[in-house]
Design a protein around this motif. Sequence first.
Motif, PDB file in Angstrom:
ATOM      1  N   ARG A  56      73.468  25.281  69.697  1.00  0.00           N
ATOM      2  CA  ARG A  56      73.316  26.601  69.984  1.00  0.00           C
ATOM      3  C   ARG A  56      71.656  27.466  69.675  1.00  0.00           C
ATOM      4  O   ARG A  56      70.894  26.994  68.358  1.00  0.00           O
ATOM      5  N   TYR A  57      71.537  28.234  70.621  1.00  0.00           N
ATOM      6  CA  TYR A  57      69.572  28.781  70.525  1.00  0.00           C
ATOM      7  C   TYR A  57      70.067  30.395  71.009  1.00  0.00           C
ATOM      8  O   TYR A  57      70.227  30.876  71.498  1.00  0.00           O
ATOM      9  N   ALA A  58      69.622  31.466  69.370  1.00  0.00           N
ATOM     10  CA  ALA A  58      69.547  31.993  69.032  1.00  0.00           C
ATOM     11  C   ALA A  58      69.094  33.717  69.182  1.00  0.00           C
ATOM     12  O   ALA A  58      67.599  32.598  69.221  1.00  0.00           O
ATOM     13  N   HIS A  59      68.704  34.156  69.372  1.00  0.00           N
ATOM     14  CA  HIS A  59      67.399  35.686  69.203  1.00  0.00           C
ATOM     15  C   HIS A  59      66.816  36.129  70.284  1.00  0.00           C
ATOM     16  O   HIS A  59      65.454  35.796  70.335  1.00  0.00           O
ATOM     17  N   LEU A  60      67.018  34.996  71.486  1.00  0.00           N
ATOM     18  CA  LEU A  60      66.174  34.526  72.407  1.00  0.00           C
ATOM     19  C   LEU A  60      65.232  36.506  73.319  1.00  0.00           C
ATOM     20  O   LEU A  60      66.275  36.952  73.207  1.00  0.00           O
ATOM     21  N   SER A  61      64.386  35.893  74.182  1.00  0.00           N
ATOM     22  CA  SER A  61      63.533  36.773  74.311  1.00  0.00           C
ATOM     23  C   SER A  61      63.857  36.848  76.215  1.00  0.00           C
ATOM     24  O   SER A  61      63.854  37.708  76.394  1.00  0.00           O
ATOM     25  N   LYS A  62      64.547  35.796  76.406  1.00  0.00           N
ATOM     26  CA  LYS A  62      64.413  35.304  77.573  1.00  0.00           C
ATOM     27  C   LYS A  62      65.070  34.009  77.395  1.00  0.00           C
ATOM     28  O   LYS A  62      65.384  33.044  77.417  1.00  0.00           O
ATOM     29  N   MET A  63      66.816  33.833  78.451  1.00  0.00           N
ATOM     30  CA  MET A  63      67.204  32.707  79.464  1.00  0.00           C
ATOM     31  C   MET A  63      66.261  32.556  80.876  1.00  0.00           C
ATOM     32  O   MET A  63      66.922  32.909  81.600  1.00  0.00           O
ATOM     33  N   LEU A  64      66.411  31.199  80.345  1.00  0.00           N
ATOM     34  CA  LEU A  64      65.882  30.609  81.174  1.00  0.00           C
ATOM     35  C   LEU A  64      66.924  28.933  82.300  1.00  0.00           C
ATOM     36  O   LEU A  64      67.028  28.173  83.780  1.00  0.00           O
ATOM     37  N   VAL A  65      67.960  29.058  81.588  1.00  0.00           N
ATOM     38  CA  VAL A  65      69.286  28.383  82.297  1.00  0.00           C
ATOM     39  C   VAL A  65      70.540  29.034  82.612  1.00  0.00           C
ATOM     40  O   VAL A  65      70.634  30.449  81.420  1.00  0.00           O
ATOM     41  N   LYS A  66      71.099  29.062  83.091  1.00  0.00           N
ATOM     42  CA  LYS A  66      72.780  29.499  83.324  1.00  0.00           C
ATOM     43  C   LYS A  66      74.126  29.074  83.289  1.00  0.00           C
ATOM     44  O   LYS A  66      73.853  27.693  83.138  1.00  0.00           O
ATOM     45  N   ARG A  67      75.195  29.107  82.765  1.00  0.00           N
ATOM     46  CA  ARG A  67      76.462  28.661  82.674  1.00  0.00           C
ATOM     47  C   ARG A  67      76.605  27.462  83.290  1.00  0.00           C
ATOM     48  O   ARG A  67      76.657  28.076  84.115  1.00  0.00           O
ATOM     49  N   GLY A  68      76.947  25.881  83.293  1.00  0.00           N
ATOM     50  CA  GLY A  68      77.186  24.648  84.116  1.00  0.00           C
ATOM     51  C   GLY A  68      75.810  24.404  84.232  1.00  0.00           C
ATOM     52  O   GLY A  68      76.000  22.799  84.810  1.00  0.00           O
ATOM     53  N   THR A  69      75.038  24.645  83.742  1.00  0.00           N
ATOM     54  CA  THR A  69      73.613  23.474  84.153  1.00  0.00           C
ATOM     55  C   THR A  69      73.189  22.525  83.216  1.00  0.00           C
ATOM     56  O   THR A  69      73.844  22.571  82.169  1.00  0.00           O
ATOM     57  N   ARG A  70      73.163  21.338  83.989  1.00  0.00           N
ATOM     58  CA  ARG A  70      73.465  20.210  82.602  1.00  0.00           C
ATOM     59  C   ARG A  70      70.966  20.116  83.517  1.00  0.00           C
ATOM     60  O   ARG A  70      70.649  20.254  83.721  1.00  0.00           O
ATOM     61  N   VAL A  71      71.221  19.857  81.625  1.00  0.00           N
ATOM     62  CA  VAL A  71      69.604  20.310  80.746  1.00  0.00           C
ATOM     63  C   VAL A  71      69.474  18.932  80.069  1.00  0.00           C
ATOM     64  O   VAL A  71      69.966  17.649  79.512  1.00  0.00           O
ATOM     65  N   LYS A  72      68.445  18.185  80.356  1.00  0.00           N
ATOM     66  CA  LYS A  72      67.926  17.534  78.945  1.00  0.00           C
ATOM     67  C   LYS A  72      66.715  17.611  77.883  1.00  0.00           C
ATOM     68  O   LYS A  72      66.885  18.015  78.217  1.00  0.00           O
ATOM     69  N   ARG A  73      67.057  15.992  77.409  1.00  0.00           N
ATOM     70  CA  ARG A  73      66.369  16.497  76.118  1.00  0.00           C
ATOM     71  C   ARG A  73      64.711  16.998  76.859  1.00  0.00           C
ATOM     72  O   ARG A  73      63.721  16.001  77.013  1.00  0.00           O
ATOM     73  N   GLY A  74      64.306  17.868  76.033  1.00  0.00           N
ATOM     74  CA  GLY A  74      62.830  18.648  76.341  1.00  0.00           C
ATOM     75  C   GLY A  74      62.670  19.744  76.940  1.00  0.00           C
ATOM     76  O   GLY A  74      61.984  19.998  77.375  1.00  0.00           O
ATOM     77  N   GLU A  75      64.184  19.802  77.773  1.00  0.00           N
ATOM     78  CA  GLU A  75      63.759  20.243  78.961  1.00  0.00           C
ATOM     79  C   GLU A  75      63.657  22.271  78.539  1.00  0.00           C
ATOM     80  O   GLU A  75      64.802  22.054  77.563  1.00  0.00           O
ATOM     81  N   ILE A  76      63.265  23.382  79.503  1.00  0.00           N
ATOM     82  CA  ILE A  76      63.006  24.308  78.221  1.00  0.00           C
ATOM     83  C   ILE A  76      64.634  24.727  79.108  1.00  0.00           C
ATOM     84  O   ILE A  76      64.121  25.429  80.292  1.00  0.00           O
ATOM     85  N   ILE A  77      64.732  26.424  78.213  1.00  0.00           N
ATOM     86  CA  ILE A  77      65.112  26.973  78.209  1.00  0.00           C
ATOM     87  C   ILE A  77      65.909  28.283  78.050  1.00  0.00           C
ATOM     88  O   ILE A  77      66.184  28.943  78.591  1.00  0.00           O
ATOM     89  N   GLY A  78      64.378  28.427  77.316  1.00  0.00           N
ATOM     90  CA  GLY A  78      64.594  30.150  77.294  1.00  0.00           C
ATOM     91  C   GLY A  78      63.396  30.682  76.223  1.00  0.00           C
ATOM     92  O   GLY A  78      62.629  29.181  75.781  1.00  0.00           O
ATOM     93  N   LEU A  79      63.299  31.312  75.946  1.00  0.00           N
ATOM     94  CA  LEU A  79      61.803  31.631  75.643  1.00  0.00           C
ATOM     95  C   LEU A  79      62.319  32.493  73.697  1.00  0.00           C
ATOM     96  O   LEU A  79      62.809  32.864  73.590  1.00  0.00           O
TER      97      LEU A  79
END
Length: 305
Positions: free
Chosen positions: A245-268
């Motif tokens: 879990r990644y909290a207190h973000l200023s922006k989310m770059l993914v949405k529910r159901g998105t497949r991500v890889k290790r090291g992929e940027i998902i938010g700010l």
Amino acid sequence: MDRYLKFIYIQSDNGGVKNFQIHRALVLGVVCLVVAFLAASITLAVKYSGHMKDARLLAELQHENSALTSRVEAFQQEVDELNRRMEANFELQNRARLLAGLDPIDRDVWQVGVGGPEPSYHRADASASERILTSLEENLERMVRQSELQLENYDEIVTILDKEKKLRDCTPSIRPVTGGYLSSRFGRRMDPFTGRIAHHTGVDYRARTGTPVMSTADGVVTMAKKNGSFGLMIEVNHGFGFKTRYAHLSKMLVKRGTRVKRGEIIGLVGSTGRSTGSHLHYEVVFRKAHRNPLSYIIPEGTYFD
């Protein structure tokens, strides 16, 4: 006179007539001798012809046998070379099994022996060709069984290594942010809002707003929304019981159901929700229990053999 044969001979040029007689037994004997001679000549001719044919056939068979012997010897050399390669492959296969965490194959198992009657090349009356051909046949049968055993073992090795690779890919093992610093550890700490001792379920990384946040392992986003005091939060399900879990973000770059890889940027990084400043709150959950994220992070430059 009945015992004689009389012959009359008339000479040319009025030379007169002459006659002579031959005993019948003599004529019969001569005839018998001639017939016997002819019969013997024919018999000898037939036998000679048969012997010549047999000699040619024998020569052809000897030539063919010599060629077959050469081919068998060459084939035996190829089988011997294949045996050496199978032996080298046995050692390589055991190394691969050890790397996969499996027990090595026992040499007795590798021989894949089978029961049966006594081999013909052990018999005293077996010819050299029988011994060679039987040895080749048994070697080939053994190598076929060894190749089948190899396929089974390599399939087992690949299955385990593939599973381990998936497990490694799905295990959180990197820092979620580059730069910044660790401002709050996992476990008991003083709550900055209440001043009381409380259990901190993750770790905090102090970083500037807008700093990229990375997924720490492969997975699927199961949450990407505002979540109470956590502000904008992303949850990733990595499988094998792992969630991050990644909290207190200023922006989310993914949405529910998105497949991500290790090291992929998902938010700010940000300071949304219940926060005293720009930072990232990072959690690792294993089978519904919070774990210390620092226990899973592999330091850069560290390799495992």
